[in-house]
Design a protein around this motif. Sequence first.
Motif, short mmCIF file in Angstrom:
data_model
loop_
_atom_site.label_atom_id
_atom_site.label_comp_id
_atom_site.label_asym_id
_atom_site.label_seq_id
_atom_site.Cartn_x
_atom_site.Cartn_y
_atom_site.Cartn_z
N UNK A 348 0.80 -1.18 0.00
CA UNK A 348 0.03 0.22 -0.05
C UNK A 348 1.05 1.23 -0.06
N UNK A 349 0.34 2.37 -0.82
CA UNK A 349 1.18 3.50 -1.02
C UNK A 349 0.42 4.68 -0.30
N UNK A 350 1.15 5.90 -0.41
CA UNK A 350 0.60 7.25 0.16
C UNK A 350 -0.80 7.40 -0.76
N UNK A 351 -1.10 6.89 -1.86
CA UNK A 351 -2.47 6.93 -2.59
C UNK A 351 -3.41 6.09 -1.76
N UNK A 352 -3.20 4.87 -1.28
CA UNK A 352 -3.93 4.03 -0.59
C UNK A 352 -4.36 4.89 0.86
N UNK A 353 -3.13 5.73 1.28
CA UNK A 353 -3.36 6.38 2.59
C UNK A 353 -4.48 7.38 2.61
N UNK A 354 -4.38 8.07 1.37
CA UNK A 354 -5.48 9.45 1.02
C UNK A 354 -6.53 8.71 0.71
N UNK A 355 -7.00 7.56 0.08
CA UNK A 355 -8.29 6.91 0.10
C UNK A 355 -8.62 6.51 1.40
N UNK A 356 -7.85 6.09 2.11
CA UNK A 356 -8.56 5.58 3.74
C UNK A 356 -8.69 6.69 4.35
N UNK A 357 -8.29 7.70 4.38
CA UNK A 357 -8.48 8.92 5.09
C UNK A 357 -9.94 9.42 4.59
N UNK A 358 -9.89 9.56 3.33
CA UNK A 358 -11.13 10.16 2.87
C UNK A 358 -12.57 8.98 3.06
N UNK A 359 -12.22 7.82 3.04
CA UNK A 359 -13.25 6.88 3.37
C UNK A 359 -13.63 7.09 4.93
N UNK A 360 -12.78 7.36 5.86
CA UNK A 360 -13.13 7.47 7.19
C UNK A 360 -13.91 9.00 7.50
N UNK A 361 -13.38 10.22 6.66
CA UNK A 361 -14.04 11.23 6.74
C UNK A 361 -15.46 11.08 6.22
N UNK A 362 -15.73 10.45 5.10
CA UNK A 362 -16.91 10.33 4.60
C UNK A 362 -17.72 9.68 5.33
N UNK A 363 -17.42 8.58 6.11
CA UNK A 363 -18.31 7.90 6.92
C UNK A 363 -18.52 8.71 7.83
N UNK A 364 -17.85 9.58 8.59
CA UNK A 364 -18.15 10.45 9.75
C UNK A 364 -19.11 11.20 9.37
N UNK A 365 -18.99 12.04 8.23
CA UNK A 365 -19.83 13.06 7.70
C UNK A 365 -21.14 12.36 7.42
N UNK A 366 -21.25 11.15 6.94
CA UNK A 366 -22.59 10.21 6.67
C UNK A 366 -23.11 10.14 8.07
N UNK A 367 -22.21 9.80 8.92
CA UNK A 367 -23.16 9.33 10.25
C UNK A 367 -23.52 10.65 10.99
N UNK A 368 -22.84 11.80 10.90
CA UNK A 368 -23.39 13.05 11.43
C UNK A 368 -24.78 13.38 10.70
N UNK A 369 -24.67 13.29 9.40
CA UNK A 369 -25.92 13.74 8.61
C UNK A 369 -26.88 12.82 8.62
N UNK A 370 -26.79 11.68 8.90
CA UNK A 370 -27.66 10.48 8.95
C UNK A 370 -28.36 10.37 7.52
N UNK A 371 -27.39 10.19 6.46
CA UNK A 371 -27.79 10.41 5.32
C UNK A 371 -26.46 9.68 4.23
N UNK A 372 -27.16 9.59 3.22
CA UNK A 372 -26.14 8.89 1.87
C UNK A 372 -25.09 10.13 1.64
N UNK A 373 -23.77 9.79 1.76
CA UNK A 373 -22.95 10.96 1.63
C UNK A 373 -22.00 10.48 0.36
N UNK A 374 -21.71 11.41 -0.41
CA UNK A 374 -20.80 10.89 -1.64
C UNK A 374 -19.30 10.93 -1.26
N UNK A 375 -18.65 10.13 -1.92
CA UNK A 375 -17.26 10.12 -1.69
C UNK A 375 -16.50 11.19 -2.54
N UNK A 376 -15.96 12.17 -2.04
CA UNK A 376 -15.25 13.19 -2.74
C UNK A 376 -13.79 12.97 -3.04
N UNK A 377 -13.30 12.97 -4.36
CA UNK A 377 -11.80 12.66 -4.59
C UNK A 377 -11.19 14.09 -4.90
#
Length: 377
Positions: A348-377
């Motif tokens: 796994x590279x730095x690109x995988x690290x960025x994807x992982x952090x975006x996944x965590x943040x998208x999940x956090x945002x979705x949980x707070x909004x209680x709604x489907x949330x798009x994955x932004x790249x």
Amino acid sequence: MGMVGGGRDAFIGAVHRMAANLDGQIELVAGAFSSDPEKSRLSGEDLFLDPSRVYGSYEEMAAKEAALPEEERIDFVSIVTPNHMHFPVAKCFLEAGFHVVCDKPMTFDVEEAVMLKEIVEKSGKVFALTHNYTGYPMVKEARQLVKSGKLGKILKIVAEYPQGWLIKNIDAEGQKQAAWRTDPTKAGASSCIGDIGTHAENLGRYITGLELEAVCAEFTSFVPGRKLEDDGNILVRYKGGAKGVLYASQVSVGEENSLTIRVYGEKASLEWKQEYPNDLLMKYPEAPRELLRRGNPYLSEEANKFSRIPAGHPEAFIEAFANIYLEAARAIRDAVEGVSVGGPYDFPTVDDGVEGMRFIQTAVNSAKAEAWTRFER
């Protein structure tokens, strides 16, 4: 190799040292093992290191190691600190001219992840991220089966990582490993998903190559007073139409480290369990189930390349970690010898690290909004 973090009482530091040393290609020669200089010194003694190369801070280590002759200094640093220290340590060593192996998640937040990607690219150095479950031979076999079209078009991914060790409030009682993982100032915006859910997401992406499109997450803190979630349930939409379910929990009583992934295609499906890592189960609509076993000649070259011992002798957690280090060492050796860094290397590279952090943040945002949330790249 040098190490930052991983001193006395640390779990993951010892795992990294065992894994790095397994194939006899990497030697630990220096470290700043704690933010407490005395603890770092004592940890160096435990590891029988030269006292002159046991440092009181990572800044001191980077500066003094860089000042050594090239043939004496460390070739790379392994970062095994809590999450909030990954970025500053990685930045310091990359800018000092060192290659980096870093534990996951890569950084504290997405902003740091994007900055770190820029620093890595500017430095030209090797950066490996220890999403260690991608190192298992049967995970590599699963990936090859998907690539070969054996499963057909992928329809659904179900990935789960249940643990039960945080069912009691041991973080409030000062248990070190629990305390920092549930502290938002050290772990980041997520505990359970950031710690183990990110492994489940990464595993699905590694095996199938599918990218997230959107998530719908629910986070729960079952233990009273806990500031971050100890349980997460996520519905996933992938680019191309596949669907997914991702579940991670640290309050699933009786579970240990039951990371499991099931991938369903139009022609076949597969199932792999981390607690039984030498087995890969294939399932078909009109044929008997097929159990594939690590180390056998019928497996792909990729799977057998990362096996060390004959079939029937179990390989597991340390060996999977070691496979990440083995590939990172190959890339670092090529870089040191002047061969173009670019692979093909399987880590796994730095690109995988960025994807992982975006996944965590998208999940956090979705949980707070209680709604489907798009994955932004």
